[in-house]
Design an enzyme around this catalytic site. Sequence first.
Site, PDB file in Angstrom:
ATOM      1  N   ARG A 235     -53.930  34.664  30.895  1.00 31.12           N
ATOM      2  CA  ARG A 235     -54.508  33.037  31.124  1.00 31.12           C
ATOM      3  C   ARG A 235     -54.838  32.481  29.636  1.00 31.12           C
ATOM      4  NH1 ARG A 235     -52.168  33.336  35.192  1.00 31.12           N
ATOM      5  NH2 ARG A 235     -53.000  33.241  37.321  1.00 31.12           N
ATOM      6  N   HIS A 283     -45.721  29.290  30.512  1.00 27.26           N
ATOM      7  CA  HIS A 283     -46.232  29.854  31.707  1.00 27.26           C
ATOM      8  C   HIS A 283     -44.980  30.300  32.591  1.00 27.26           C
ATOM      9  CE1 HIS A 283     -49.981  30.757  34.340  1.00 27.26           C
ATOM     10  NE2 HIS A 283     -48.941  31.470  34.854  1.00 27.26           N
TER      11      HIS A 283
END
Length: 320
Positions: A235, A283
Site C-alpha cells: 500500500r 496497482h
Amino acid sequence: MTQPADTTTSKPPIVALHAGGSSEKWGRLFKEAMPEAEVRNWPEWGNRDEIDYAVAWKPPFGLLKSCTNLKAVFSLGAGVDQLITDPDFPRHLPLVRMIDSGLEEGMAEFVTLAVLSIHRDLPAYRLSQNSREWEPLEQRLTRDSRVGILGLGKLGTGVATALSPFGFKLSGWSRSPKVVDGIECYTGEEELPAFLSNVDYLVVLLPLTDETRGLLDGIRLAMLPKGAAVVNVARGPILQIEEALPLLQNGHLSHLWLDVHHVEPLPQDHWSWAHDKVTITPHVAAATLPETACGIIVSGIREFEQGREPANIVDLSKGY
Ligand code: NDP
Ligand code: OXD
C-alpha cells in the site's frame, strides 16, 4: 473475537456486490456459483435492510453501515484497509479477507518480474534505448544479491517461493517469529534495522495498519545498503515517498518500483511519473479474479449459513 451471527435460517441469502471494475462479470459468476442466493450488484442494492452479506472492494464510506442487518462483510482484496478506514465500518461484524490462489500466483509473478527487471537493469536499458545509446552494464550474480520481503504472510511467502529457484539470498520480516526453510527470518521492530541493512532488493508486502503506515521513512530507507532498490506492492502510505526522493537523487536508492501509491490514481502532476529511477504501475500486481475468487466467497457464505465461521476472518485489533 467476533461471534458467529445466528445464520441458520432457511431463507435464501441476499448478497450485495460492490466490485468496482468488472462488476458485470462478478455478478454473473456469483449467480452461477450460488444459484440459491439473490445477488444484487451495485448500484442496484434495493432495500439495504434486507441484505445478508456484502462483498466489496472499496465501497463508499458509510455504505456498509447503512445495511443494518448484515451478517458479515467479505473483502474482495487481500488487504482490508480500504474497508476499515471507513469510520462507520460495522466493526462488530465478521470481516473475511481474500486468500486466493489466483492472487498468490499473480503476486509471485509480478514481484519476480519486478525484481528480475531491476536485477538485470531493465529500467536503465529503457533509458539507453530512449537515447539510442548502446551501453552494456555489468551483470551481477543472483547469489550475490539479497532480496528482503517485508511481510512474510500469504503473499510474501509465495513471492519467496517463486524467487528461490533464481538463487537470490532471501530474508523476510514479520510481526511474529517464523522459521521458513531458505529464508532468514527477522521479527519485530528491534530486528528491522538488521533486516534492512542486509537487503539489496526490498519487497514491501505488509498490510497497511496503524503500525505500518509511514514505516519506511527516510531513516529506515537509509538503513538499506547503498544502491538498494524498493518494490512496493503493498500500500502506498507504508512508504514515505517524499523522504525517498533525496535518497534516489543522491544514489543511495537505485530504483523504486511503485505499484501502489498514496493517492490512487496517482495524480498527473506527481514527480514520480517522470523520474528516471522510478517505475510506476497502476496497482496491478495481483488482481482478485472472479474466476478463482467467486467460489471462495460462496464457500464462506455457506459456512456462515450453516452456523460456522470461515477461515480468514480479520483480527480487527491487529488491523489485518
Ligand atoms: P498477510 O496478512 O497474509 O501477511 C501480512 C504479513 O505482514 C505477515 O507476515 C505479518 O506478520 C506482517 N506484518 C503485519 N504487520 C506487521 C508489523 N507491524 N510488523 C511486522 N510485520 C507485520 O497478508 P497478505 O500477504 O495476504 O497481503 C499483504 C498485503 O499485500 C495486503 O495487505 C495488501 O495491502 C497487499 N496487496 C497488494 C496487491 C496489489 O495488487 N498491489 C494485491 C494483493 C495484496 P505475522 O505473520 O507475524 O502476522
Ligand atoms: C488487494 C489488492 O488487497 O488488490 O487484494 O490490493
